[in-house]
Design a protein around this motif. Structure first.
Motif, PDB file in Angstrom:
ATOM      1  N   GLU A   1     -42.233  98.017  37.099  1.00  0.00           N
ATOM      2  CA  GLU A   1     -42.270  96.618  36.844  1.00  0.00           C
ATOM      3  C   GLU A   1     -43.027  95.785  37.888  1.00  0.00           C
ATOM      4  N   ILE A   2     -42.653  95.766  39.355  1.00  0.00           N
ATOM      5  CA  ILE A   2     -43.150  95.008  40.302  1.00  0.00           C
ATOM      6  C   ILE A   2     -44.437  95.487  40.562  1.00  0.00           C
ATOM      7  N   PRO A   3     -44.814  96.635  40.825  1.00  0.00           N
ATOM      8  CA  PRO A   3     -46.298  96.834  40.954  1.00  0.00           C
ATOM      9  C   PRO A   3     -47.245  96.609  39.763  1.00  0.00           C
ATOM     10  N   LEU A   4     -46.731  96.726  38.579  1.00  0.00           N
ATOM     11  CA  LEU A   4     -47.418  96.237  37.416  1.00  0.00           C
ATOM     12  C   LEU A   4     -47.630  94.703  37.649  1.00  0.00           C
ATOM     13  N   LEU A   5     -46.685  94.069  37.753  1.00  0.00           N
ATOM     14  CA  LEU A   5     -46.728  92.437  37.928  1.00  0.00           C
ATOM     15  C   LEU A   5     -47.830  92.145  39.182  1.00  0.00           C
ATOM     16  N   ILE A   6     -47.745  92.867  40.369  1.00  0.00           N
ATOM     17  CA  ILE A   6     -48.841  92.654  41.248  1.00  0.00           C
ATOM     18  C   ILE A   6     -50.102  92.752  41.076  1.00  0.00           C
ATOM     19  N   PHE A   7     -50.305  93.780  40.178  1.00  0.00           N
ATOM     20  CA  PHE A   7     -51.739  94.332  40.033  1.00  0.00           C
ATOM     21  C   PHE A   7     -52.332  93.381  38.732  1.00  0.00           C
TER      22      PHE A   7
ATOM     23  N   ILE B   1     -68.226  92.035  45.087  1.00  0.00           N
ATOM     24  CA  ILE B   1     -66.939  91.516  44.215  1.00  0.00           C
ATOM     25  C   ILE B   1     -66.781  92.344  43.069  1.00  0.00           C
ATOM     26  N   LEU B   2     -67.759  92.977  42.442  1.00  0.00           N
ATOM     27  CA  LEU B   2     -67.458  93.818  41.314  1.00  0.00           C
ATOM     28  C   LEU B   2     -66.965  95.274  41.935  1.00  0.00           C
ATOM     29  N   ALA B   3     -67.255  95.586  42.791  1.00  0.00           N
ATOM     30  CA  ALA B   3     -66.646  96.919  43.443  1.00  0.00           C
ATOM     31  C   ALA B   3     -65.307  96.519  44.087  1.00  0.00           C
ATOM     32  N   VAL B   4     -65.177  95.356  44.421  1.00  0.00           N
ATOM     33  CA  VAL B   4     -63.575  95.071  44.926  1.00  0.00           C
ATOM     34  C   VAL B   4     -62.510  95.095  43.549  1.00  0.00           C
ATOM     35  N   GLU B   5     -63.276  94.488  42.594  1.00  0.00           N
ATOM     36  CA  GLU B   5     -62.394  94.513  41.467  1.00  0.00           C
ATOM     37  C   GLU B   5     -61.984  96.050  40.786  1.00  0.00           C
ATOM     38  N   ILE B   6     -63.031  96.828  40.912  1.00  0.00           N
ATOM     39  CA  ILE B   6     -62.738  98.290  40.436  1.00  0.00           C
ATOM     40  C   ILE B   6     -61.695  98.824  41.356  1.00  0.00           C
ATOM     41  N   LEU B   7     -62.014  98.655  42.648  1.00  0.00           N
ATOM     42  CA  LEU B   7     -60.874  99.143  43.691  1.00  0.00           C
ATOM     43  C   LEU B   7     -59.507  98.631  43.981  1.00  0.00           C
ATOM     44  N   VAL B   8     -59.452  97.219  43.515  1.00  0.00           N
ATOM     45  CA  VAL B   8     -58.005  96.691  43.596  1.00  0.00           C
ATOM     46  C   VAL B   8     -57.541  96.256  42.532  1.00  0.00           C
TER      47      VAL B   8
ATOM     48  N   ASP C   1     -58.597  97.540  38.630  1.00  0.00           N
ATOM     49  CA  ASP C   1     -58.650  98.514  37.709  1.00  0.00           C
ATOM     50  C   ASP C   1     -58.316 100.127  37.873  1.00  0.00           C
ATOM     51  N   VAL C   2     -58.551 100.515  39.051  1.00  0.00           N
ATOM     52  CA  VAL C   2     -58.101 101.790  39.558  1.00  0.00           C
ATOM     53  C   VAL C   2     -56.386 101.932  39.766  1.00  0.00           C
ATOM     54  N   PRO C   3     -56.014 101.083  40.359  1.00  0.00           N
ATOM     55  CA  PRO C   3     -54.489 100.911  40.649  1.00  0.00           C
ATOM     56  C   PRO C   3     -54.028 100.685  39.222  1.00  0.00           C
ATOM     57  N   GLN C   4     -54.433  99.980  38.309  1.00  0.00           N
ATOM     58  CA  GLN C   4     -53.798  99.615  36.998  1.00  0.00           C
ATOM     59  C   GLN C   4     -53.871 101.097  36.382  1.00  0.00           C
ATOM     60  N   MET C   5     -54.932 101.722  36.159  1.00  0.00           N
ATOM     61  CA  MET C   5     -54.865 102.928  35.555  1.00  0.00           C
ATOM     62  C   MET C   5     -53.945 104.071  36.080  1.00  0.00           C
TER      63      MET C   5
ATOM     64  N   THR D   1     -59.234  99.270  28.181  1.00  0.00           N
ATOM     65  CA  THR D   1     -60.090  98.244  28.772  1.00  0.00           C
ATOM     66  C   THR D   1     -60.213  98.398  30.385  1.00  0.00           C
ATOM     67  N   SER D   2     -59.619  98.934  30.785  1.00  0.00           N
ATOM     68  CA  SER D   2     -59.674  99.169  32.572  1.00  0.00           C
ATOM     69  C   SER D   2     -60.916 100.264  32.483  1.00  0.00           C
ATOM     70  N   VAL D   3     -60.852 101.035  31.699  1.00  0.00           N
ATOM     71  CA  VAL D   3     -62.028 102.080  31.896  1.00  0.00           C
ATOM     72  C   VAL D   3     -63.273 101.312  31.428  1.00  0.00           C
ATOM     73  N   TYR D   4     -63.339 100.661  30.391  1.00  0.00           N
ATOM     74  CA  TYR D   4     -64.515  99.923  29.889  1.00  0.00           C
ATOM     75  C   TYR D   4     -64.949  99.038  30.875  1.00  0.00           C
ATOM     76  N   ASN D   5     -63.965  98.294  31.672  1.00  0.00           N
ATOM     77  CA  ASN D   5     -64.330  97.248  32.505  1.00  0.00           C
ATOM     78  C   ASN D   5     -64.974  97.914  33.939  1.00  0.00           C
ATOM     79  N   VAL D   6     -64.533  99.033  34.324  1.00  0.00           N
ATOM     80  CA  VAL D   6     -65.120  99.984  35.204  1.00  0.00           C
ATOM     81  C   VAL D   6     -66.615 100.319  34.930  1.00  0.00           C
ATOM     82  N   PHE D   7     -67.017 100.838  33.919  1.00  0.00           N
ATOM     83  CA  PHE D   7     -68.065 101.350  33.175  1.00  0.00           C
ATOM     84  C   PHE D   7     -69.090  99.810  33.455  1.00  0.00           C
ATOM     85  N   HIS D   8     -68.448  98.951  32.899  1.00  0.00           N
ATOM     86  CA  HIS D   8     -69.569  97.443  32.888  1.00  0.00           C
ATOM     87  C   HIS D   8     -69.710  97.015  34.203  1.00  0.00           C
ATOM     88  N   ASP D   9     -68.667  97.146  35.015  1.00  0.00           N
ATOM     89  CA  ASP D   9     -68.837  96.656  36.632  1.00  0.00           C
ATOM     90  C   ASP D   9     -69.695  97.548  37.019  1.00  0.00           C
TER      91      ASP D   9
END
Length: 149
Positions: free
Chosen positions: A44-50, A81-88, A90-94, A118-126
């Motif tokens: 619960e807490i890690p999901l809230l953080i991400f 900025i897009l790479a940071v989004e993927i790393l911090v 999308d990837v942790p959420q997946m 949606t995370s996978v789609y966002n990674v490909f889009h980014d």
């Protein structure tokens, strides 16, 4: 103010990230409200953080995408900025979603499927957006002078 292409780029960046943020929050709430036989409260807490990190990345990407069109954020900075989004975000959420669903007995939940999709789609889009920005950098600087980009 914006050309159609510029407006499309800004809208695309905001739309895909916003969809990902919505599903991150939906998955967090589904885990928070889970009443099944398995104890998944540890996530619960890690999901809230991400979910919060994803929301902050949405704000950063929205501002950066708009400023990029005005030339205040370079294409190289936008790539970062897009790479940071993927790393911090999308990837942790997946990863967390996968771990939570593996701990639960039974099949994967709909909220998890949508969140991962949606995370996978966002990674490909980014990634594609970063490649487009790279092409823009190379076209603008054919002599190799990419110092200001």
């Amino acid at each position: 103010m914006f050309t159609k292409k510029q407006l499309s780029e800004v809208t695309e960046a905001i739309y895909t990230t916003a969809a990902d943020v919505v599903t991150d929050w939906a998955y967090y709430m589904s885990v928070r409200d889970y009443e099944g036989p398995d104890d998944i409260s540890m996530a619960e807490i890690p999901l809230l953080i991400f979910a919060i990190v994803s929301t902050l990345m949405l704000v950063a990407i929205t501002i950066a995408a708009i400023l990029n069109q005005f030339g205040k954020v370079t294409d190289r900075q936008m790539q970062i900025i897009l790479a940071v989004e993927i790393l911090v975000a999308d990837v942790p959420q997946m990863i967390i979603t996968g771990l939570v669903e593996a701990k639960k007995s039974g099949s994967i939940s709909q909220a998890a499927l949508i969140s991962i999709a949606t995370s996978v789609y966002n990674v490909f889009h980014d990634a594609l957006s970063m490649l487009r920005k790279q092409e823009d950098i190379e076209v603008e600087s054919p002599s190799g002078d990419e110092e200001n980009k």
